[in-house]
Structures are given as C-alpha cells and as structure tokens.
Enzyme design. Structure first.
Site, PDB file in Angstrom:
ATOM      1  N   GLU A 468       0.862  -1.084  -0.118  1.00 52.56           N
ATOM      2  CA  GLU A 468       0.121  -0.014   0.054  1.00 52.56           C
ATOM      3  C   GLU A 468       0.845   1.183   0.040  1.00 52.56           C
ATOM      4  OE1 GLU A 468      -4.038  -1.485   2.071  1.00 52.56           O
ATOM      5  OE2 GLU A 468      -2.329  -1.057   3.357  1.00 52.56           O
ATOM      6  N   GLU A 536      -4.264 -10.071  -0.269  1.00 52.89           N
ATOM      7  CA  GLU A 536      -4.964  -9.970   1.124  1.00 52.89           C
ATOM      8  C   GLU A 536      -6.428 -10.373   0.505  1.00 52.89           C
ATOM      9  OE1 GLU A 536      -4.704  -6.282   3.299  1.00 52.89           O
ATOM     10  OE2 GLU A 536      -2.605  -6.207   3.273  1.00 52.89           O
TER      11      GLU A 536
END
Length: 628
Positions: A468, A536
C-alpha cells in the site's frame, strides 16, 4: 565523524557507517559447536540495559554516551523489548493515519516542494520520543584479539550507536539487521555501548503499517567475533534443469580479512552421501558454477527436502578457522506461457496467510516458541504459505519455513499508506516514495537488505516490494533491483493497481486486495496478461470467513488463479491486567485512550492474540484442505 541529529529529517541519510548487507548464514568454530548450536564467535548482549526515556529530542541527555556521564538516575529495561510495554509512554494502534496527524502538521520532505527538506520536522519534533540505552560488557575470551562486529536484528525506528565515547554509526529501517564494526574502539574489559533510539524519522513515512506503533530495541543484539579469514557473504542459486529432474549448483563466496588459506566445500544429501566436494585456495571472491546433480530430490510443501552445504575455512597452516553449515533445496518457480504459476513444473496453489509478528505480552518482540507454534498451526490447518506482512521477519522464521515447506512471500519494510490515501479517498499529492529522487535510494536500500539477508532461503518464492505505497518511478526501481539480482523468483506488488499504466514495469503477477469473487472471475475470463492472486482476502474480523468457498471454487475453474493470503493470522492485542475485575484481559486499539484509533481493527486474526484459534480456523482448515 560526529553524529548529526538532522539525519532524522533527511530521507537521503538512512545508514551511516553500516557494514554492507550480507547473507544470514551462521558460522561456528568447529563441528562440535555446530552440533551444540552454540557459536563461540557470538556473544549475546540481550538482558538488562540501563535506560532513560525522554518525551522529545530537546529533553534527551545529549552526552549520555560519554564514559564519564553520570547515569545513576537511569532505569533498567530488558533488551529485546518495546519501550511502550515498559509503561514509559502510551500504547497506540493505528491503521492508515500517521500517529501525529491532528496534533502536528508534517509532510514528507521534498514531496510538495523540491526545495523543502522539512528541516526540524523530526529532530525537533515534540512527539518524537527518545530511548537512551547503555550497556557495559566485557568481551568473552573467544572474541578477544579478533575484529568485532555488533549486529542489531531490529530497532524501531532510527538509532545512533557509540562505543566508549566514539560514534560508531546510524541506521534506519526497523525490521532488517544493522551491523557495525566496533574493532577500532573495542576493549577487552569494561566497554560502554550507547544506543539512542528515536521513535520517528523520515523512515516513519515509509513504515506506516497497520499495527501498534512501538519503538525500541525489540530484537536481539549480539557481538560477532570475526576470524582472521571470514566468509562474509554467500550467494547460493541452486537451479532445476528443464527436465525437472536434475539440479544445477551455483555458488558465489565473498571472503574478508586476510583472505589467505583454503576452504573445503561439501554438499551432502539427507542420508549423508557426498554429492560435491571441492578444495580451493581462498580469494576475495570465489565462484562455483554449473555443477550438475542428477535426479535431485525437489523441495516443496509436501516434501521439504534440504541438502546440506558445509564450508570449512582453513588458514595457511591448515587450522580450521570456521565452519559454515547451510541447508538448501532445489526448486523452480516460473510462469508458463498460459500465465499459470508453476513450482517444479506443476501448478502452484497458495493457501496463505498474512502474518504480523506478534506476542500478546511482548508485542513484536516475539520468541522462538511463538514461531514454532505458528508453524505447527500452519501445518495443522493446511496453510502452506505466508506473506511477511509488511516487513522482514526475524531470521529464524525463514529457516523454519525452509525446513517445514512453507512458501514465503518476503516483503520489504515499506508502507506509506497515509501519504496517498486520506479519509478513504485516493489523494497522492504528497506520496512517497513516488517518483521523488530524494526518496529513491532509501527504498532501494530496503529492497537490497531484504534480498541480501535472505537470498539463500529456498522457501522464498516471491519478493514483495512492500504494501500500500501507491506506485511511481521509485517502486519501478525496486522492481528492477530484484529482477537484476535474482532470476530464480517472482516479484510481487499490489499497489500498482492504482497506476495501471505502470503494470508492465511492476510485478510479475496481478495482485489485488479484497476483490470480490465475481470481479476475480471477470479478470480471469478476459485473457489475463498475468497470473492472478489476492495478497489480502477474507478479512478475518469478527464472525468472518463465511464466503471463503466462493474463492476456492475459482481455483478449480481457472488455472491462472493461484490463491492468496488471508488477512490475517493473529490478532494484534495486548494482554493486560484489569484492576477492576482482577483478570488478565486482551485489549485492542482504542483501549489505551489512544486517539485517533481504528479500534478493534487490530483484531483481524484467525487466532486471538494468545494464539487461541477462532472458529473461522475451521473454515480455513476445510477449504485449504481441498487443494493441499
């Protein structure tokens, strides 16, 4: 050279006087030490250290490293440990935002203005707590007369080091080893080691992971006695031939010190049969190339077969100086023309979890017992892979994964989430590392240390650039670093989904987070340019994992889909004694009067923080068991 506190503000200064990163191989004096798993070349400095806590840099004892400094009013603290868990300052969990937001206005140096280096941002930060550590020690007899290095295995987040009043070095990057040469200043007796640890620096912009924000010397510290001639680095690249039967052994060795004498190299199979034996004179750099082993036993999750490498280093008089043992396997990961990920020529399916290092009492200062328990839990529940979210793990973890056949996605210590996502919206105006020249070397350095330290571990199938952190020229440069250094593994990065025009330059696989099964299927039905995975998925917060079967069904329909990593393995919660009830209770984000807070978002695990499995683990065991 003198220490400079302004390094905290400068993204172009992240390591000073640190030795180059190198492989994590052990070294022993002889075979007996290896059998006992105790090296006389290593002296632990773990234990009680003298300690002083300061609320900010202005209040710290600036001359505490001097030998004549009066430290009688210092406390003591265990090393390794987290400063916050010794009750010096508030525990704080936070997901995306930076800890100072709403209190102190900061922006990353050079992010908005190429001339604005944010001087004083951290060096004068009112919120930048400081830990001043002191340790007195005598050298063990085995280290006297040798060059001596010191290795810090993990320090959050920026540290300055002195020995006997002399400045030794500076390092950032909380989760990789930092090694310094103490030889010029070391004494046989009564050494004074001083370490100054700052909670924040420019590294804070790169370490915005979803976790409790701790500081301190939280991993082991040890002295290393360096033999007169020493194998400093080895680069082991065992390959599998195109017939998927034969192995090709390649090894590069880098020696330091006198670089005189000879070495004896052996490769043995699990039964002790010698497959390769060499005796060669020592040079600074030695290469052994393209040694063919016929009909090798391939390494995989079901059969983690490891060969034994032994390197004996001798001086000119044929005295044994050191023994280097290392286990490795033969395995081959690749992408087929049909965009299917293959391991040893067969389709690879990842039944994975994201795993923070966590202990309910010790935070991220975990123990070997924690690690072995986690490995056993993996095997009991058909978990075959782990993503080291979102930082390099302790060194023993990679050895355990080698030995137990756990596939590893080895992630860099990089997350800059709060620089490009604000209040849920994508707003990357001050994103780092981005394409800002002054941030390039810092992130390439993180890639380099992750690679150099762990490059020999068979279990690592993927290098992950981070988490991220959006995308730009500097992420591209990290990708290029791995591709130029290692053609035996794949490179992963999810954040490029926000810059689709860069997908040809970043990541060998298409990776997403929490993409619904229907959207996954849409990608797979439209001539996918890359294999697909979810780095994820199945966010395991509360009563969760009920829809897991919808993802697992896709594995049977689309070979280009190779699974994913559940978020996540273990809750981040702290076991504290409740004064009212008299019981020990688990407390999550927001339970420590920490604001802002994402509250129980720290509790996303398949296990509670005390390692008790949640009911969702039953779903995992069943569905992951369908594609063992």
């Amino acid at each position: 050279m003198q220490a400079n506190i302004n390094w905290l503000d400068n993204p172009e200064v992240f390591r000073v006087n640190q030795l180059p990163a190198h492989s994590d191989h052990p070294f022993f004096r002889d075979y007996r030490e290896w059998q006992k798993q105790h090296s006389s070349y290593q002296q632990s400095l773990n234990g009680k250290w003298k300690f002083h806590f300061s609320a900010n840099p202005m209040d710290r004892p600036q001359d505490f490293y001097q030998r004549d400094f009066d430290s009688s009013n210092f406390d003591s603290i265990p090393v390794p440990s987290e400063i916050e868990l010794s009750n010096y300052t508030q525990n704080q969990y936070i997901n995306v935002l930076f800890p100072w937001e709403g209190k102190i206005f900061r922006r990353p140096a050079y992010a908005l203005d190429p001339n604005d280096h944010e001087e004083g941002s951290f060096s004068k930060g009112a919120d930048n707590t400081v830990g001043s550590y002191l340790k007195r020690f005598d050298l063990s007899s085995a280290l006297i007369g040798k060059d001596v290095h010191i290795k810090f295995e993990g320090v959050e987040q920026a540290m300055y080091v002195w020995l006997n009043g002399h400045f030794v070095g500076y390092a950032e990057d909380s989760f990789t080893p930092s090694e310094f040469d103490l030889t010029p200043y070391i004494q046989d007796k009564d050494n004074l080691l001083a370490v100054e640890v700052f909670k924040h620096s420019t590294a804070s912009w790169l370490e915005d992971q979803d976790m409790f924000r701790f500081s301190g010397i939280f991993r082991s510290v040890e002295l290393l006695g360096i033999p007169a001639t020493h194998l400093m680095d080895m680069d082991l690249k065992p390959r599998v031939a195109d017939n998927y039967q034969d192995g090709i052994f390649n090894l590069k060795l880098h020696f330091i010190g006198k670089k005189a004498g000879s070495f004896h190299l052996l490769v043995k199979d699990i039964k002790g049969h010698t497959l390769l034996e060499k005796n060669e004179d020592i040079k600074e750099n030695v290469q052994i190339n393209n040694e063919k082993f016929e009909n090798v036993h391939l390494w995989n999750n079901h059969d983690p077969y490891l060969y034994q490498l032994l390197i004996e280093v001798y001086d000119e008089q044929q005295n044994l100086l050191e023994l280097i043992p290392f286990q490795f396997g033969f395995r081959r990961i690749e992408i087929s023309p049909e965009k299917v990920v293959l391991l040893n020529g067969k389709r690879l399916i990842i039944n994975g979890v994201n795993r923070h290092e966590w202990d309910a009492k010790r935070g991220r200062s975990i123990t070997m017992s924690d690690m072995t328990t986690d490995i056993n839990t993996f095997k009991e529940n058909n978990i075959n892979a782990v993503r080291t979210c979102h930082y390099p793990n302790q060194i023993p973890w990679y050895y355990l994964c080698d030995q137990n056949g756990i596939y590893v996605m080895a992630e860099n210590n990089l997350e800059s989430h709060g620089t490009w996502q604000k209040m849920g919206e994508i707003e990357p105006s001050d994103n780092v590392p981005g394409s800002i020249p002054q941030w390039k070397e810092a992130v390439i350095d993180r890639a380099r240390i992750n690679y150099e330290t762990f490059k020999n571990h068979t279990s690592i199938l993927f290098w992950s650039l981070g988490n991220e952190s959006y995308a730009g020229d500097n992420i591209i440069a990290m990708n290029e670093f791995y591709k130029s250094h290692d053609d035996t593994r794949l490179v992963h990065y999810e954040g490029v989904v926000h810059r689709p025009e860069l997908k040809d330059k970043i990541s060998d696989v298409e990776s997403c987070m929490y993409l619904p099964p229907k959207k996954v299927e849409e990608y797979l039905q439209n001539d996918p340019p890359k294999p697909f995975m979810e780095c994820e998925y199945m966010h395991d917060m509360g009563n969760s994992d009920g829809g897991m079967g919808s993802y697992i069904k896709l594995l049977d329909k689309y070979p280009q889909y190779f699974g994913g990593f559940i978020w996540d393995f273990i809750d981040q919660a702290l076991l504290v004694h409740d004064e009212i009830s008299g019981h020990d209770v688990l407390r999550y984000g927001g339970d420590f009067d920490d604001r802002h807070s994402d509250y129980e978002f720290s509790g996303d695990g398949l296990m509670f923080a005390d390692r008790t499995p949640k009911p969702a683990m039953q779903e995992v065991r069943y569905y992951y068991g369908l594609h063992k």
